[in-house]
Design a protein around this motif. Structure first.
Motif, mmCIF file in Angstrom:
data_model
loop_
_atom_site.group_PDB
_atom_site.id
_atom_site.type_symbol
_atom_site.label_atom_id
_atom_site.label_comp_id
_atom_site.label_asym_id
_atom_site.label_seq_id
_atom_site.Cartn_x
_atom_site.Cartn_y
_atom_site.Cartn_z
ATOM 1 N N SER A 106 40.892 58.919 86.029
ATOM 2 C CA SER A 106 41.742 60.083 86.273
ATOM 3 C C SER A 106 42.149 60.049 87.747
ATOM 4 N N LEU A 107 43.451 59.941 87.970
ATOM 5 C CA LEU A 107 43.925 59.805 89.353
ATOM 6 C C LEU A 107 44.057 61.145 90.059
ATOM 7 N N THR A 108 44.180 62.189 89.305
ATOM 8 C CA THR A 108 44.401 63.497 89.914
ATOM 9 C C THR A 108 44.072 64.611 88.930
ATOM 10 N N GLU A 109 43.834 65.789 89.467
ATOM 11 C CA GLU A 109 43.657 66.969 88.606
ATOM 12 C C GLU A 109 44.961 67.757 88.533
ATOM 13 N N ARG A 110 45.921 67.359 89.355
ATOM 14 C CA ARG A 110 47.168 68.145 89.424
ATOM 15 C C ARG A 110 48.133 67.738 88.313
ATOM 16 N N CYS A 111 49.074 68.620 88.053
ATOM 17 C CA CYS A 111 50.074 68.313 87.030
ATOM 18 C C CYS A 111 51.351 69.098 87.291
ATOM 19 N N THR A 168 39.676 70.667 92.860
ATOM 20 C CA THR A 168 38.645 70.157 93.758
ATOM 21 C C THR A 168 39.256 69.944 95.149
ATOM 22 N N PRO A 169 38.541 70.317 96.228
ATOM 23 C CA PRO A 169 39.093 70.074 97.568
ATOM 24 C C PRO A 169 39.398 68.590 97.776
ATOM 25 N N LYS A 170 40.437 68.326 98.568
ATOM 26 C CA LYS A 170 40.927 66.954 98.697
ATOM 27 C C LYS A 170 39.844 65.979 99.156
ATOM 28 N N ASP A 171 38.987 66.439 100.075
ATOM 29 C CA ASP A 171 37.996 65.486 100.600
ATOM 30 C C ASP A 171 36.929 65.119 99.579
ATOM 31 N N LYS A 172 36.926 65.823 98.456
ATOM 32 C CA LYS A 172 35.956 65.488 97.404
ATOM 33 C C LYS A 172 36.579 64.559 96.350
ATOM 34 N N LEU A 173 37.881 64.325 96.482
ATOM 35 C CA LEU A 173 38.538 63.449 95.509
ATOM 36 C C LEU A 173 38.448 62.006 95.985
ATOM 37 N N LEU A 174 38.492 61.084 95.033
ATOM 38 C CA LEU A 174 38.423 59.675 95.417
ATOM 39 C C LEU A 174 39.690 59.266 96.152
ATOM 40 N N THR A 175 39.543 58.512 97.215
ATOM 41 C CA THR A 175 40.710 57.947 97.901
ATOM 42 C C THR A 175 41.132 56.708 97.106
ATOM 43 N N SER A 176 42.310 56.181 97.436
ATOM 44 C CA SER A 176 42.745 54.994 96.691
ATOM 45 C C SER A 176 41.806 53.818 96.968
ATOM 46 N N ASP A 177 41.289 53.713 98.188
ATOM 47 C CA ASP A 177 40.344 52.623 98.469
ATOM 48 C C ASP A 177 39.092 52.745 97.612
ATOM 49 N N GLU A 178 38.603 53.961 97.472
ATOM 50 C CA GLU A 178 37.393 54.160 96.655
ATOM 51 C C GLU A 178 37.670 53.840 95.186
ATOM 52 N N ILE A 179 38.846 54.264 94.720
ATOM 53 C CA ILE A 179 39.196 53.960 93.320
ATOM 54 C C ILE A 179 39.223 52.447 93.119
ATOM 55 N N PRO A 183 49.165 61.487 86.203
ATOM 56 C CA PRO A 183 48.971 60.407 87.180
ATOM 57 C C PRO A 183 50.187 60.152 88.061
ATOM 58 N N THR A 184 51.372 60.428 87.531
ATOM 59 C CA THR A 184 52.574 60.095 88.321
ATOM 60 C C THR A 184 52.782 61.051 89.499
ATOM 61 N N VAL A 185 52.025 62.159 89.566
ATOM 62 C CA VAL A 185 52.203 63.029 90.742
ATOM 63 C C VAL A 185 51.425 62.479 91.938
ATOM 64 N N ARG A 186 50.619 61.491 91.698
ATOM 65 C CA ARG A 186 49.882 60.897 92.810
ATOM 66 C C ARG A 186 50.824 59.954 93.574
ATOM 67 N N LYS A 187 50.983 60.229 94.871
ATOM 68 C CA LYS A 187 52.011 59.516 95.644
ATOM 69 C C LYS A 187 51.728 58.016 95.785
ATOM 70 N N ASP A 188 50.428 57.662 95.792
ATOM 71 C CA ASP A 188 50.115 56.245 96.000
ATOM 72 C C ASP A 188 49.926 55.489 94.681
ATOM 73 N N ILE A 189 50.515 55.992 93.606
ATOM 74 C CA ILE A 189 50.242 55.363 92.307
ATOM 75 C C ILE A 189 50.736 53.912 92.246
ATOM 76 N N ILE A 190 51.892 53.646 92.844
ATOM 77 C CA ILE A 190 52.420 52.280 92.770
ATOM 78 C C ILE A 190 51.489 51.335 93.514
ATOM 79 N N ASN A 191 51.048 51.791 94.672
ATOM 80 C CA ASN A 191 50.121 50.988 95.452
ATOM 81 C C ASN A 191 48.813 50.738 94.690
#
Ligand SMILES: Nc1nc2c(ncn2[C@@H]2O[C@H](COP(=O)(O)OP(=O)(O)OP(=O)(O)O)[C@@H](O)[C@H]2O)c(=O)[nH]1
Ligand SMILES: C[S@@+](CC[C@H](N)C(=O)[O-])C[C@H]1O[C@@H](n2cnc3c(N)ncnc32)[C@H](O)[C@@H]1O
Ligand code: SF4
Ligand code: SF4
Length: 602
Positions: A70-75, A91-102, A124-132
């Motif tokens: 799950s890339l994000t909780e947002r929709c 969830t607060p942003k600092d508790k979410l996985l970063t792309s490096d962690e994923i 998932p498409t609302v996550r800005k770094d999805i292509i990366n």
């Protein structure tokens, strides 16, 4: 024995990882509380010997080579069936996985044997770094499939880039072929864009393009045949999904349209409507309208689960491993990563979580009663007290006497659910015993064998029928306790709620408590515990239901007994003058010996 050694070792590894006790950076407290009892048996010396040799295989031999991230909780939509109308706490942003962690975690899983990753959410498409993220996933050796499930709203803008980055499988959700209805169910505009997104996916060569359609009575059940026609000239795989209950999603049994019902509608409308072959790990049952370019499928999580071939494991947006869509136990890999845990330790944690995965969700038939978080937050954080009918105090109390249970899942059951469920095969055969127990007139003692020894009756040859049993009992608590219960101010917590849950749990534990009882797959348990006005008496009534080969009166009686004992336990600090009495079977239906009903004056 080996398994228990491994498990204890794994526990220790986790314990060490979590620095329990005295750990400052604790992991998911839910997991810790679940595993506390196991920790006590660990031997320190074993830690070094741990080898996470096959962490992706669970105790039922299911190999998990499919990771859903799950890339994000947002929709950008607010689908009625997925999200509560008042939204979800994020969830607060600092508790979410970063792309490096994923990426780091994905790499570990792929190294262990994961070959398919699905990106989901939230959207998932609302996550800005999805292509990366996709481009970096593509570089992982051994990863064959990068899939995504999306609401399709932004595909016309993003799909080319996503495909170039490495996306090669696409599921798009669309619940209606009518624009106005789309707006109603998603609480947003955009139907035309989704249709354009589906067509673009086909043009870009995604094959199959799966279209997910949650079917809800009174909303889109009249569009089942329209969706089938949608496959006539489009190479899409439309999958009808049985509406599933999650906290706050407005689910009701009469809104769920079962696979059988949908199948009968389609068979009538399309002569020759045919079943196709399924792949071993498919969630859907594939069908086809003769001559169509596309296919149809049914995802039957509610009426006919596919858990026996489950190969999925989930990584939530806040970094928890969730081994089952309908399970509440999670382990945080985020904290392990942030604590620089080794790869071995992390995979040991995964193995540990998977060892606890159930054969199928224990409450699969009880899903409507489960308090699972909203689907959109399946990728998010558990708040196990929110929306629960059980108070925090009560939770604490239950936890203290019901170890290793996800007690929050058991609340009274709605019997009308039963009609949706197909009868499952239940094996009651024990050894080679060949008892003649079918005859109504058999007056032998069935729980004793020819040599007079205790015997568990072989019910293998009995017919399956709908069974139900109701038992009741009383607990005389006296005026002082009665007043405290009435004002819900008993120190130990909410007596009636805790008793109710304990009783339900008791019914499920009957075969563990009564030596010659069979394991019965219960389809419904309803337990009421009410304080009778004027008599200072708690009246407990339990009704248990099952589709099976043997009756459920022992379960009903056990439920009442355990609920009564729980009342005693919760009130004994106030007085010992509590009397449990009149526990008895009131009614029983089903089975060859006919029904039983107690006269009210008995
Ligand atoms: N019971 C159960 N249902 C699931 C699970 N994953 C997905 N589903 C159901 O499948 C529906 C569609 O999910 P998707 O995200 O499209 O994934 P999928 O169908 O599993 O994906 P593929 O099989 O990879 O195509 C969901 O709405 C659920 O109803 C699961 O792990 N367990
Ligand atoms: C939670 S969404 C996440 C991905 C993306 N936002 C989407 O809508 O496709 C994943 C899938 O779950 C399905 N879903 C959500 N709530 C559901 C429910 N109550 N019952 C059945 N399926 C559900 C959605 O229709 C969607 O196909
Ligand atoms: S189903 Fe998907 S699109 Fe709809 S609200 Fe849930 S996450 Fe968003
Ligand atoms: S309910 Fe759990 S075990 Fe069953 S298929 Fe879904 S994730 Fe797998």
């Amino acid at each position: 024995m080996y398994r228990s050694f491994v498990r204890n070792s794994q526990m220790l590894a986790v314990k060490r990882l979590l620095k329990v006790p005295g750990c400052k950076q604790s992991l998911n407290p839910l997991c810790l509380s679940v595993h506390t009892s196991d920790f006590s048996t660990c031997q320190v010396d074993s830690v070094a010997k741990i080898k996470a040799s096959d962490p992706l295989t669970d105790s039922y031999g299911r190999y998990h080579d499919y990771l859903r991230i799950s890339l994000t909780e947002r929709c950008n939509l607010r689908c009625e069936y997925c999200m509560p109308s008042d939204g979800v706490p994020l969830t607060p942003k600092d508790k979410l996985l970063t792309s490096d962690e994923i990426l780091y975690l994905a790499k570990l899983f792929v190294r262990q044997g994961v070959t398919k990753i699905r990106l989901t959410g939230g959207e998932p498409t609302v996550r800005k770094d999805i292509i990366n993220i996709i481009a970096r996933l593509k570089e992982l050796d051994g990863l064959k499939t990068i899939a995504m499930t999306t609401n399709g709203l932004t595909l016309t803008r993003q799909l080319v880039g996503l495909q170039k980055a490495g996306l090669n499988l696409l599921n798009i959700s669309l619940d209606t072929l009518q624009s106005a209805r789309y707006e109603k169910v998603t609480r947003r505009k955009g139907w035309e864009r989704v249709i354009a997104g589906i067509d673009l996916a086909i043009q870009l060569g995604f094959n199959p393009v799966k279209v997910n359609c949650v079917v809800m009575r009174g909303f889109n059940d009249d569009e089942i045949c329209d969706f089938a026609r949608f496959t006539l000239d489009r190479n899409v795989d439309v999958r009808f999904i049985e509406y599933m209950p999650f906290s706050g999603n407005g689910w009701h049994d009469n809104r769920m349209v079962s696979f059988k019902e949908m199948l009968s509608i389609l068979t009538k409308e399309f002569p020759g409507f045919e079943a196709l072959k399924n792949e071993p790990n498919d969630t859907s049952k594939a069908y086809k309208v003769p001559g169509s370019k596309g296919k149809l499928g049914f995802i039957t999580s509610m009426s006919n689960n596919f858990c026996s071939t489950c190969n999925r494991i989930r990584l939530t947006a806040d970094g928890n491993i969730k081994v089952c869509l309908f399970g509440n136990a999670e382990i945080s890999l985020r904290d392990a990563v942030r604590n620089n845990s080794s790869e071995d330790d992390i995979m040991t944690m995964v193995g540990l979580a998977l060892q606890r995965k159930k054969k199928q969700h224990a409450g699969m038939l009880n899903l409507p009663q489960m308090q699972n978080r909203p689907m959109i937050l399946i990728g998010g954080k558990i708040d196990c007290t929110k929306n629960n009918r059980v108070s925090r105090t009560a939770n604490k109390n239950i936890n203290s006497f019901l170890p290793n249970t996800s007690f929050l899942n058991f609340i009274p059951i709605n019997h009308s659910m039963n009609r949706f469920y197909e009868t499952r095969s239940i094996s009651y055969t024990h050894g080679n015993r060949n008892m003649n127990i079918d005859s109504k007139h058999n007056d032998k003692l069935t729980h004793v064998d020819a040599a007079g020894k205790a015997n568990m009756v072989n019910v293998g040859k009995k017919i399956v029928s709908s069974r139900s049993a109701t038992a009741c009992g009383k607990v005389l608590v006296g005026p002082k306790v009665s007043a405290l219960i009435k004002s819900n101010s008993m120190k130990k917590g909410d007596v009636l709620t805790v008793a109710r849950i304990a009783g339900i749990q008791g019914a499920k534990k009957t075969p563990d408590l009564i030596p010659l009882c069979h394991n019965i797959f219960l389809s419904g348990i309803k337990l009421d515990a009410t304080l009778e006005d004027g008599t200072d008496t708690i009246i407990i009534t339990a009704t248990v239901e099952s589709e099976g080969k043997t009756g459920v009166e022992m379960e009903a009686l056990t439920a009442v007994t355990i609920a009564a004992l729980t009342v005693y336990d919760m009130c004994k600090a106030v007085t010992h003058n509590i009397v449990i009495r009149d526990i008895k079977l009131m009614e029983k239906t089903g089975g060859v010996r006919g029904d039983f009903k107690r006269n009210s004056e008995d």
